[in-house]
Design an enzyme around this catalytic site. Structure first.
Site, mmCIF file in Angstrom:
data_model
loop_
_atom_site.group_PDB
_atom_site.id
_atom_site.type_symbol
_atom_site.label_atom_id
_atom_site.label_comp_id
_atom_site.label_asym_id
_atom_site.label_seq_id
_atom_site.Cartn_x
_atom_site.Cartn_y
_atom_site.Cartn_z
ATOM 1 N N GLY A 1 -5.793 -12.773 -8.422
ATOM 2 C CA GLY A 1 -5.346 -12.365 -7.080
ATOM 3 C C GLY A 1 -5.890 -13.273 -5.995
ATOM 4 O O GLY A 1 -6.274 -12.827 -4.919
ATOM 5 N N ALA A 2 -5.884 -14.585 -6.290
ATOM 6 C CA ALA A 2 -6.563 -15.522 -5.375
ATOM 7 C C ALA A 2 -5.608 -16.197 -4.392
ATOM 8 O O ALA A 2 -6.013 -17.092 -3.658
ATOM 9 C CB ALA A 2 -7.315 -16.578 -6.192
ATOM 10 N N SER B 1 -14.333 -0.875 -4.879
ATOM 11 C CA SER B 1 -14.127 -0.506 -3.472
ATOM 12 C C SER B 1 -15.059 0.649 -3.150
ATOM 13 O O SER B 1 -15.427 1.422 -4.034
ATOM 14 C CB SER B 1 -12.679 -0.047 -3.267
ATOM 15 O OG SER B 1 -12.534 0.637 -2.045
ATOM 16 N N ALA C 1 -9.488 6.450 -8.505
ATOM 17 C CA ALA C 1 -9.725 6.525 -9.955
ATOM 18 C C ALA C 1 -9.832 5.121 -10.551
ATOM 19 O O ALA C 1 -10.709 4.835 -11.372
ATOM 20 C CB ALA C 1 -8.591 7.301 -10.627
ATOM 21 N N TYR D 1 -5.931 5.102 -6.476
ATOM 22 C CA TYR D 1 -6.776 3.943 -6.152
ATOM 23 C C TYR D 1 -8.250 4.267 -6.431
ATOM 24 O O TYR D 1 -8.977 3.472 -7.040
ATOM 25 C CB TYR D 1 -6.562 3.587 -4.684
ATOM 26 C CG TYR D 1 -7.254 2.324 -4.212
ATOM 27 C CD1 TYR D 1 -6.757 1.066 -4.551
ATOM 28 C CD2 TYR D 1 -8.385 2.391 -3.399
ATOM 29 C CE1 TYR D 1 -7.380 -0.090 -4.094
ATOM 30 C CE2 TYR D 1 -9.012 1.241 -2.941
ATOM 31 C CZ TYR D 1 -8.505 0.005 -3.287
ATOM 32 O OH TYR D 1 -9.113 -1.140 -2.844
ATOM 33 N N ASN E 1 -10.264 -9.711 -9.111
ATOM 34 C CA ASN E 1 -10.063 -9.310 -7.719
ATOM 35 C C ASN E 1 -8.676 -8.701 -7.478
ATOM 36 O O ASN E 1 -8.494 -7.958 -6.512
ATOM 37 C CB ASN E 1 -10.267 -10.544 -6.825
ATOM 38 C CG ASN E 1 -9.684 -10.347 -5.452
ATOM 39 O OD1 ASN E 1 -10.297 -9.715 -4.593
ATOM 40 N ND2 ASN E 1 -8.478 -10.864 -5.227
ATOM 41 N N VAL F 1 -1.447 -9.695 -14.096
ATOM 42 C CA VAL F 1 -2.579 -9.253 -14.920
ATOM 43 C C VAL F 1 -2.488 -7.789 -15.365
ATOM 44 O O VAL F 1 -3.298 -7.332 -16.154
ATOM 45 C CB VAL F 1 -3.951 -9.522 -14.227
ATOM 46 C CG1 VAL F 1 -4.252 -11.003 -14.169
ATOM 47 C CG2 VAL F 1 -4.025 -8.875 -12.863
ATOM 48 N N LYS G 1 -10.735 2.361 -9.048
ATOM 49 C CA LYS G 1 -11.925 1.640 -8.582
ATOM 50 C C LYS G 1 -13.213 2.259 -9.125
ATOM 51 O O LYS G 1 -14.194 1.553 -9.372
ATOM 52 C CB LYS G 1 -11.938 1.582 -7.046
ATOM 53 C CG LYS G 1 -10.786 0.741 -6.456
ATOM 54 C CD LYS G 1 -10.854 -0.694 -6.947
ATOM 55 C CE LYS G 1 -9.847 -1.611 -6.268
ATOM 56 N NZ LYS G 1 -9.921 -3.001 -6.755
HETATM 57 P P1 NAP Z 1 -4.349 -8.462 -0.682
HETATM 58 O O1 NAP Z 1 -4.517 -9.366 0.483
HETATM 59 O O2 NAP Z 1 -3.191 -7.524 -0.732
HETATM 60 O O3 NAP Z 1 -4.379 -9.346 -2.018
HETATM 61 C C1 NAP Z 1 -4.189 -8.769 -3.267
HETATM 62 C C2 NAP Z 1 -4.101 -9.858 -4.303
HETATM 63 O O4 NAP Z 1 -3.899 -9.239 -5.579
HETATM 64 C C3 NAP Z 1 -2.917 -10.790 -4.075
HETATM 65 O O5 NAP Z 1 -3.343 -12.119 -4.239
HETATM 66 C C4 NAP Z 1 -1.916 -10.406 -5.183
HETATM 67 O O6 NAP Z 1 -1.191 -11.510 -5.712
HETATM 68 C C5 NAP Z 1 -2.861 -9.917 -6.263
HETATM 69 N N1 NAP Z 1 -2.168 -9.050 -7.204
HETATM 70 C C6 NAP Z 1 -1.652 -7.824 -6.988
HETATM 71 N N2 NAP Z 1 -1.093 -7.357 -8.108
HETATM 72 C C7 NAP Z 1 -1.267 -8.301 -9.066
HETATM 73 C C8 NAP Z 1 -0.925 -8.402 -10.434
HETATM 74 N N3 NAP Z 1 -0.260 -7.415 -11.061
HETATM 75 N N4 NAP Z 1 -1.259 -9.528 -11.103
HETATM 76 C C9 NAP Z 1 -1.916 -10.532 -10.487
HETATM 77 N N5 NAP Z 1 -2.279 -10.500 -9.190
HETATM 78 C C10 NAP Z 1 -1.952 -9.386 -8.489
HETATM 79 O O7 NAP Z 1 -5.633 -7.522 -0.870
HETATM 80 P P2 NAP Z 1 -7.191 -7.753 -0.560
HETATM 81 O O8 NAP Z 1 -7.528 -6.880 0.581
HETATM 82 O O9 NAP Z 1 -7.510 -9.188 -0.502
HETATM 83 O O10 NAP Z 1 -7.809 -7.065 -1.859
HETATM 84 C C11 NAP Z 1 -8.438 -7.802 -2.904
HETATM 85 C C12 NAP Z 1 -9.244 -6.835 -3.758
HETATM 86 O O11 NAP Z 1 -10.254 -6.231 -2.950
HETATM 87 C C13 NAP Z 1 -8.433 -5.704 -4.340
HETATM 88 O O12 NAP Z 1 -8.888 -5.396 -5.634
HETATM 89 C C14 NAP Z 1 -8.733 -4.541 -3.406
HETATM 90 O O13 NAP Z 1 -8.568 -3.295 -4.015
HETATM 91 C C15 NAP Z 1 -10.181 -4.834 -3.071
HETATM 92 N N6 NAP Z 1 -10.648 -4.205 -1.843
HETATM 93 C C16 NAP Z 1 -10.105 -4.533 -0.639
HETATM 94 C C17 NAP Z 1 -10.578 -3.916 0.510
HETATM 95 C C18 NAP Z 1 -10.039 -4.225 1.870
HETATM 96 O O14 NAP Z 1 -10.437 -3.549 2.812
HETATM 97 N N7 NAP Z 1 -9.177 -5.200 2.038
HETATM 98 C C19 NAP Z 1 -11.599 -2.970 0.419
HETATM 99 C C20 NAP Z 1 -12.123 -2.665 -0.826
HETATM 100 C C21 NAP Z 1 -11.661 -3.302 -1.950
HETATM 101 P P3 NAP Z 1 0.243 -12.027 -5.202
HETATM 102 O O15 NAP Z 1 0.223 -11.927 -3.694
HETATM 103 O O16 NAP Z 1 0.292 -13.422 -5.731
HETATM 104 O O17 NAP Z 1 1.278 -11.123 -5.805
#
Ligand code: NAP
Length: 241
Positions: free
Chosen positions: A15-16, A136, A151, A149, A84, A62, A153
């Site tokens: 998810g980079a 999270s 569950a 979500y 991620n 993934v 995390k």
């Molecule tokens: P984001 O900007 O929506 O990015 C999510 C990433 O996950 C994207 O690069 C997306 O890839 C990838 N992804 C989603 N489904 C996928 C799959 N089936 N296979 C491969 N890649 C997949 O979200 P973010 O805020 O950066 O979140 C990143 C992580 O941090 C997540 O696990 C999220 O739960 C966690 N998190 C975020 C927050 C927050 O406040 N933002 C807080 C706590 C935890 P594509 O775009 O290429 O599809």
């Protein structure tokens, strides 16, 4: 050598293509690692990032076991794995569809099982490796409208602690970072009132930046954290204490 150097290591970040994952890939590259940029749909962003940081971009969904395995195989000898990739499909339990449940569990939790299973054999053989799984604050404290979500995390935390016990004797470490609210597309959709309420409960008085999480991940992947495994590091401005 700089603090938390990752010189000579190969890192795979899922998810980079954007958000927190992008910042993690940049930070690990900055620390000297060769980074494989895993992405699902953000091809252009992932390829641009890979060329910026001198890494490689590899496409994989993934949540699909075979694709996750293939991703790890194509990445080569992985020293550092950062899981991620994640999604939300929020809604009250009473109205939550099976699809919304499965999509979140498969993407956020099953993916971690698939990639860790694929990567650990090589790490165990080499008697070295660092895994960081992104959970999270919701996995620790729960949240209204996020049973799926939460569950997924919380599952990551139990999974990672169990894995840390299995792999410790082979010098492979597994840790969790649990971010609070970080400014990305995932949180852009939150209503103004929800953001203000969170800020009010955050001692540091601001939302997180992707780089805040990336720094913590870099540390946990490095030799400076060589006696840390099975840990859960909250990166949340104090919100969850
Ligand atoms: P984001 O900007 O929506 O990015 C999510 C990433 O996950 C994207 O690069 C997306 O890839 C990838 N992804 C989603 N489904 C996928 C799959 N089936 N296979 C491969 N890649 C997949 O979200 P973010 O805020 O950066 O979140 C990143 C992580 O941090 C997540 O696990 C999220 O739960 C966690 N998190 C975020 C927050 C927050 O406040 N933002 C807080 C706590 C935890 P594509 O775009 O290429 O599809």
């Amino acid at each position: 050598m700089s603090f938390a150097s990752l010189e000579g290591r190969t890192a795979l970040v899922t998810g980079a293509s954007k958000g927190i994952g992008r910042a993690i890939a940049q930070e690990l590259a900055c620390a000297g690692a060769t980074v494989v940029v895993g992405y699902r749909s953000g091809k252009d962003e992932a390829e641009a990032l890979a060329s910026e940081i001198g890494g490689r971009a590899i496409q994989a969904d993934v949540s699909v076991a075979e694709q996750a395995k293939q991703l790890v195989e194509e990445a080569g000898d992985v020293d550092i794995l950062v899981n991620n990739a994640g999604v939300t499909r929020d809604g009250l339990l009473a109205r939550m569809s099976d699809d919304d449940w499965r999509a979140v569990i498969d993407t956020n939790l099953s993916s971690v099982f698939y990639t860790c299973r694929a990567v650990t054999r090589g790490m165990m053989k080499r008697r070295a490796g660092a895994i960081v799984n992104v959970s999270s604050i919701v996995g620790v404290h729960g949240n209204w409208g996020q049973t799926n979500y939460g569950a997924s995390k919380a599952g990551i935390i139990g999974f990672t602690k169990s894995l840390a016990r299995e792999l410790g004797s082979r010098n492979v470490r597994a840790n969790v970072v649990a971010p609070g609210y970080v400014k990305t597309q995932l949180t852009d959709v939150l209503p103004e009132e929800a953001t203000s309420a969170m800020l009010g409960n955050t001692p540091l008085g601001r939302l997180g930046e992707p780089g805040d999480v990336a720094g913590a991940v870099r540390f946990l992947c490095s030799d400076e954290a060589s006696f840390i495994t099975g840990g859960v590091l909250l990166v949340d401005g104090g919100l969850g204490m």
